[in-house]
Design an enzyme around this catalytic site. Structure first.
Site, PDB file in Angstrom:
ATOM      1  N   SER A 165       0.837  -1.197   0.000  1.00  0.00           N
ATOM      2  CA  SER A 165       0.000   0.000   0.000  1.00  0.00           C
ATOM      3  C   SER A 165       0.874   1.251   0.000  1.00  0.00           C
ATOM      4  O   SER A 165       1.672   1.436  -0.915  1.00  0.00           O
ATOM      5  CB  SER A 165      -0.965  -0.041   1.186  1.00  0.00           C
ATOM      6  OG  SER A 165      -1.961   0.953   1.065  1.00  0.00           O
ATOM      7  N   ASP A 269      -9.559  -4.215  -5.674  1.00  0.00           N
ATOM      8  CA  ASP A 269      -8.934  -3.037  -5.085  1.00  0.00           C
ATOM      9  C   ASP A 269      -9.283  -1.835  -5.952  1.00  0.00           C
ATOM     10  O   ASP A 269      -9.018  -1.853  -7.159  1.00  0.00           O
ATOM     11  CB  ASP A 269      -7.420  -3.238  -5.029  1.00  0.00           C
ATOM     12  CG  ASP A 269      -6.676  -2.057  -4.407  1.00  0.00           C
ATOM     13  OD1 ASP A 269      -7.310  -1.024  -4.105  1.00  0.00           O
ATOM     14  OD2 ASP A 269      -5.443  -2.169  -4.244  1.00  0.00           O
ATOM     15  N   HIS A 299      -7.841  -4.666  -1.359  1.00  0.00           N
ATOM     16  CA  HIS A 299      -6.584  -3.988  -1.081  1.00  0.00           C
ATOM     17  C   HIS A 299      -5.901  -4.608   0.140  1.00  0.00           C
ATOM     18  O   HIS A 299      -6.513  -4.768   1.197  1.00  0.00           O
ATOM     19  CB  HIS A 299      -6.858  -2.503  -0.830  1.00  0.00           C
ATOM     20  CG  HIS A 299      -5.624  -1.673  -0.701  1.00  0.00           C
ATOM     21  ND1 HIS A 299      -4.822  -1.365  -1.783  1.00  0.00           N
ATOM     22  CD2 HIS A 299      -5.045  -1.088   0.375  1.00  0.00           C
ATOM     23  CE1 HIS A 299      -3.818  -0.617  -1.378  1.00  0.00           C
ATOM     24  NE2 HIS A 299      -3.922  -0.435  -0.073  1.00  0.00           N
TER      25      HIS A 299
END
Length: 326
Positions: A165, A269, A299
């Site tokens: 991320s 995501d 995600h």
């Protein structure tokens, strides 16, 4: 996914409160923390320890290494080095969160690698590029370190920058910045971008399709960018949108250095289209890119679901093996 109830208060969703001085108050009680595990017992396949990096910034790193590497006393066994930056939208989380600690411990075991997980200063108290500066500083620490695990077992010719991320964004940007830095004797072989966090002013197709995603919806990522980007810039800044203006000039040098890049994402995501766009841009710049996009995954799926880590680490192990063979 798009029929789910929309998240209307992203601050409440993130358990944060914005203060008048620009800082935020974080409630992280739902995220258990884990201590390092330095004891090389037979029941502990990976040992870890915390080491200060910059006391004035309160930054440190957590170092992971397979227990057998430490206990067998064979300093001729050199392991690849994975520098792993944690996620959290640049405003949350830490290397000692249980999720990241378990993820890195398993990765060190499954890849038979040294994993170095640096901390970095969080926004909005320390807006970007503070995290990038700390990311570079952690590489400088590694190359100069006299730590016994590093000195005895790290293969400085086989180093990879990885992150999840916001950590994927960090690994990407630190990689771009490091091409013009003297990191010898470290030799970076490639980047591993795990669900990398990127954005832009205009919603992309997957952000529109997954506008009501429950894991990391666009309304939440808007808050991340609002709190982490430099004051006065929008989401088309190079820190958040790596494809703006045709991408960084440093991408060409990454291609010349023959670094390889692995881009990992999930089809559920909201950022998946941005991740694909970056992969395509890097290919056009002459970079060899390996893509791993898995159906049904949200995600950060492999961080949240330990059952998904085995196949992920197998893919990364193949990527590292093939890259180091070049």
């Amino acid at each position: 996914m798009s029929n789910q109830t929309p998240i209307t208060d992203p601050y409440a969703y993130l358990n944060i409160v914005k203060n008048q001085d620009g800082s935020i108050t974080r409630d992280l009680t739902n995220f258990p923390r884990a201590s390092a595990t330095p004891d090389p017992s037979p029941l502990n396949p990976v040992v870890s320890k915390d080491i200060p990096v910059n006391n004035s910034k309160s930054t440190y790193l957590r170092l992971y290494i397979p227990t057998t590497t430490v206990t067998n006393g064979d300093s001729s066994q050199k392991l690849p080095v994975i520098v792993y930056y944690h996620g959290g939208g640049f405003i949350l989380c830490s290397v000692d969160f249980q999720l990241f600690h378990d993820f890195n411990s398993t990765m060190a075991r499954d890849l038979n690698a040294i994993v170095v997980a640096p901390s970095y200063r969080l926004a909005p108290e320390h807006r970007l590029p503070a995290a990038y500066e700390d990311g570079i500083e952690s590489l400088d620490w590694i190359r100069k370190s006299d730590d016994d695990w590093i000195r005895s077992h790290a293969d400085f010719t086989n180093v990879y920058l990885m992150g999840t991320s916001a950590g994927g964004n960090l690994a990407y940007t630190v990689g771009l910045r490091s091409v013009d830095s003297d990191l010898s004797p470290l030799q970076i072989r490639g980047l591993i971008l795990h669900h990398p966090f990127f954005g832009g002013e205009e919603r992309c197709g997957s952000e529109i399709r997954l506008v009501n995603d429950q894991a990391c919806p666009p309304v939440v990522t808007d808050v991340f960018w609002d709190l982490s980007l430099p004051i006065g810039v929008d989401r088309d800044h190079e820190y958040s949108n790596p494809t703006v203006g045709g991408g960084s000039e440093s991408l060409k040098k990454i291609g010349e250095l023959k670094w390889r890049v692995m881009v990992i994402g999930g089809e559920e995501d909201p950022m998946v289209d941005r991740q694909r766009d970056l992969a395509e841009l890097m290919k056009k710049k002459g970079i060899q890119v390996t893509e791993r996009f898995t159906g049904g995954d949200v995600h950060g799926a492999e961080i949240l679901d330990p059952s998904k880590r085995g196949s992920l680490f197998a893919s990364i192990r193949d990527f590292v093996s093939s890259s180091s063979a070049l």
